[in-house]
Design a protein around this motif. Structure first.
Motif, mmCIF file in Angstrom:
data_model
loop_
_atom_site.group_PDB
_atom_site.id
_atom_site.type_symbol
_atom_site.label_atom_id
_atom_site.label_comp_id
_atom_site.label_asym_id
_atom_site.label_seq_id
_atom_site.Cartn_x
_atom_site.Cartn_y
_atom_site.Cartn_z
ATOM 1 N N CYS A 1 18.137 57.039 -2.671
ATOM 2 C CA CYS A 1 18.860 58.264 -2.972
ATOM 3 C C CYS A 1 19.252 58.933 -1.657
ATOM 4 O O CYS A 1 18.525 58.850 -0.659
ATOM 5 N N ALA A 2 20.387 59.609 -1.658
ATOM 6 C CA ALA A 2 20.840 60.314 -0.457
ATOM 7 C C ALA A 2 19.783 61.290 0.049
ATOM 8 O O ALA A 2 19.567 61.413 1.259
ATOM 9 N N CYS A 3 19.107 61.965 -0.870
ATOM 10 C CA CYS A 3 18.105 62.952 -0.452
ATOM 11 C C CYS A 3 16.948 62.284 0.296
ATOM 12 O O CYS A 3 16.407 62.858 1.243
ATOM 13 N N ASP A 4 16.590 61.053 -0.102
ATOM 14 C CA ASP A 4 15.516 60.333 0.591
ATOM 15 C C ASP A 4 15.959 59.838 1.968
ATOM 16 O O ASP A 4 15.180 59.829 2.916
ATOM 17 N N ILE A 5 17.213 59.435 2.074
ATOM 18 C CA ILE A 5 17.748 59.015 3.369
ATOM 19 C C ILE A 5 17.781 60.197 4.319
ATOM 20 O O ILE A 5 17.390 60.102 5.483
ATOM 21 N N LEU A 6 18.239 61.334 3.810
ATOM 22 C CA LEU A 6 18.406 62.535 4.629
ATOM 23 C C LEU A 6 17.094 62.992 5.271
ATOM 24 O O LEU A 6 17.108 63.541 6.374
ATOM 25 N N GLU A 7 15.972 62.746 4.621
ATOM 26 C CA GLU A 7 14.671 63.144 5.167
ATOM 27 C C GLU A 7 14.373 62.510 6.525
ATOM 28 O O GLU A 7 13.560 63.022 7.287
ATOM 29 N N HIS A 8 15.041 61.410 6.839
ATOM 30 C CA HIS A 8 14.770 60.672 8.073
ATOM 31 C C HIS A 8 15.706 61.056 9.222
ATOM 32 O O HIS A 8 15.670 60.425 10.278
ATOM 33 N N PHE A 9 16.528 62.074 8.998
ATOM 34 C CA PHE A 9 17.502 62.468 10.012
ATOM 35 C C PHE A 9 17.457 63.970 10.244
ATOM 36 O O PHE A 9 17.020 64.732 9.389
ATOM 37 N N ASP A 10 17.952 64.343 11.404
ATOM 38 C CA ASP A 10 18.021 65.753 11.760
ATOM 39 C C ASP A 10 19.481 66.213 11.717
ATOM 40 O O ASP A 10 20.020 66.692 12.711
ATOM 41 N N PHE A 11 20.140 65.967 10.588
ATOM 42 C CA PHE A 11 21.501 66.465 10.387
ATOM 43 C C PHE A 11 21.674 66.859 8.930
ATOM 44 O O PHE A 11 20.786 66.660 8.108
ATOM 45 N N THR A 12 22.824 67.433 8.624
ATOM 46 C CA THR A 12 23.065 68.009 7.290
ATOM 47 C C THR A 12 23.544 66.952 6.293
ATOM 48 O O THR A 12 23.955 65.844 6.670
ATOM 49 N N ARG B 1 24.115 55.075 11.703
ATOM 50 C CA ARG B 1 24.530 54.203 10.605
ATOM 51 C C ARG B 1 23.720 52.910 10.602
ATOM 52 O O ARG B 1 23.392 52.390 9.533
ATOM 53 N N VAL B 2 23.376 52.419 11.767
ATOM 54 C CA VAL B 2 22.522 51.228 11.840
ATOM 55 C C VAL B 2 21.156 51.541 11.230
ATOM 56 O O VAL B 2 20.589 50.731 10.489
ATOM 57 N N LYS B 3 20.641 52.735 11.496
ATOM 58 C CA LYS B 3 19.354 53.133 10.912
ATOM 59 C C LYS B 3 19.464 53.236 9.388
ATOM 60 O O LYS B 3 18.554 52.811 8.669
ATOM 61 N N ILE B 4 20.569 53.763 8.889
ATOM 62 C CA ILE B 4 20.779 53.850 7.447
ATOM 63 C C ILE B 4 20.776 52.447 6.844
ATOM 64 O O ILE B 4 20.132 52.196 5.820
ATOM 65 N N VAL B 5 21.470 51.527 7.484
ATOM 66 C CA VAL B 5 21.495 50.138 7.010
ATOM 67 C C VAL B 5 20.083 49.558 7.008
ATOM 68 O O VAL B 5 19.675 48.907 6.040
ATOM 69 N N ASP B 6 19.340 49.808 8.069
ATOM 70 C CA ASP B 6 17.958 49.315 8.148
ATOM 71 C C ASP B 6 17.126 49.879 6.997
ATOM 72 O O ASP B 6 16.357 49.154 6.354
ATOM 73 N N MET B 7 17.286 51.147 6.707
ATOM 74 C CA MET B 7 16.548 51.771 5.609
ATOM 75 C C MET B 7 16.932 51.140 4.271
ATOM 76 O O MET B 7 16.071 50.869 3.432
ATOM 77 N N LEU B 8 18.217 50.890 4.082
ATOM 78 C CA LEU B 8 18.687 50.330 2.820
ATOM 79 C C LEU B 8 18.320 48.853 2.666
ATOM 80 O O LEU B 8 18.375 48.311 1.567
ATOM 81 N N SER B 9 17.927 48.216 3.762
ATOM 82 C CA SER B 9 17.515 46.811 3.667
ATOM 83 C C SER B 9 16.244 46.664 2.829
ATOM 84 O O SER B 9 15.940 45.582 2.339
ATOM 85 N N CYS B 10 15.534 47.755 2.633
ATOM 86 C CA CYS B 10 14.321 47.749 1.800
ATOM 87 C C CYS B 10 14.649 47.962 0.331
ATOM 88 O O CYS B 10 13.777 47.842 -0.522
ATOM 89 N N GLY B 11 15.894 48.330 0.018
ATOM 90 C CA GLY B 11 16.309 48.564 -1.363
ATOM 91 C C GLY B 11 17.117 49.843 -1.474
ATOM 92 O O GLY B 11 17.242 50.611 -0.524
#
Length: 114
Positions: free
Chosen positions: A31-42, A18-28
């Motif tokens: 989309c969920a599909c773009d976030i998902l590309e950075h993780f190894d989960f469903t 979740r901290v990584k998700i927050v870090d990613m969203l700090s750039c703006g």
């Protein structure tokens, strides 16, 4: 300070994903599909993590067609930052001041405080 809300936010941030998700969203917004590309989960796991961040008030969601876009609630993060600074500060308004003052009192003074 609202301790219940502070703890809910701290709990939402207590997972590295979740901290990584927050870090990613700090750039703006993303989309969920773009976030998902950075993780190894469903996708359901991503939804779970996002849902906790949304419930804590840290992330906002907007639906555009079939896509969900997520963004940071910058006001919530600013409040969390201020609350954290307040929590760590030793000021005259500190919640521990009456306790500290009582501990330094003589026995007679302690009885007056009760």
């Amino acid at each position: 300070m609202d301790y219940e809300n502070y703890a809910k936010i701290a709990k939402a941030l207590a997972d590295p994903k979740r901290v990584k998700i927050v870090d990613m969203l700090s750039c703006g917004a993303m989309c969920a599909c773009d976030i998902l590309e950075h993780f190894d989960f469903t996708q359901p796991t991503l939804s779970h993590h996002i849902n906790l961040l949304v419930k804590a008030g840290l992330v906002t969601t907007e639906k555009s067609g079939t896509w969900h876009y997520y963004d940071l609630n910058k006001d919530a993060f600013e409040k969390f930052k201020v609350d954290t600074a307040e929590l760590m500060a030793n000021t005259p308004a500190c919640i521990c001041e009456p306790v500290r003052s009582k501990a330094m009192c003589t026995t007679e003074e302690k009885e007056k405080i009760k």
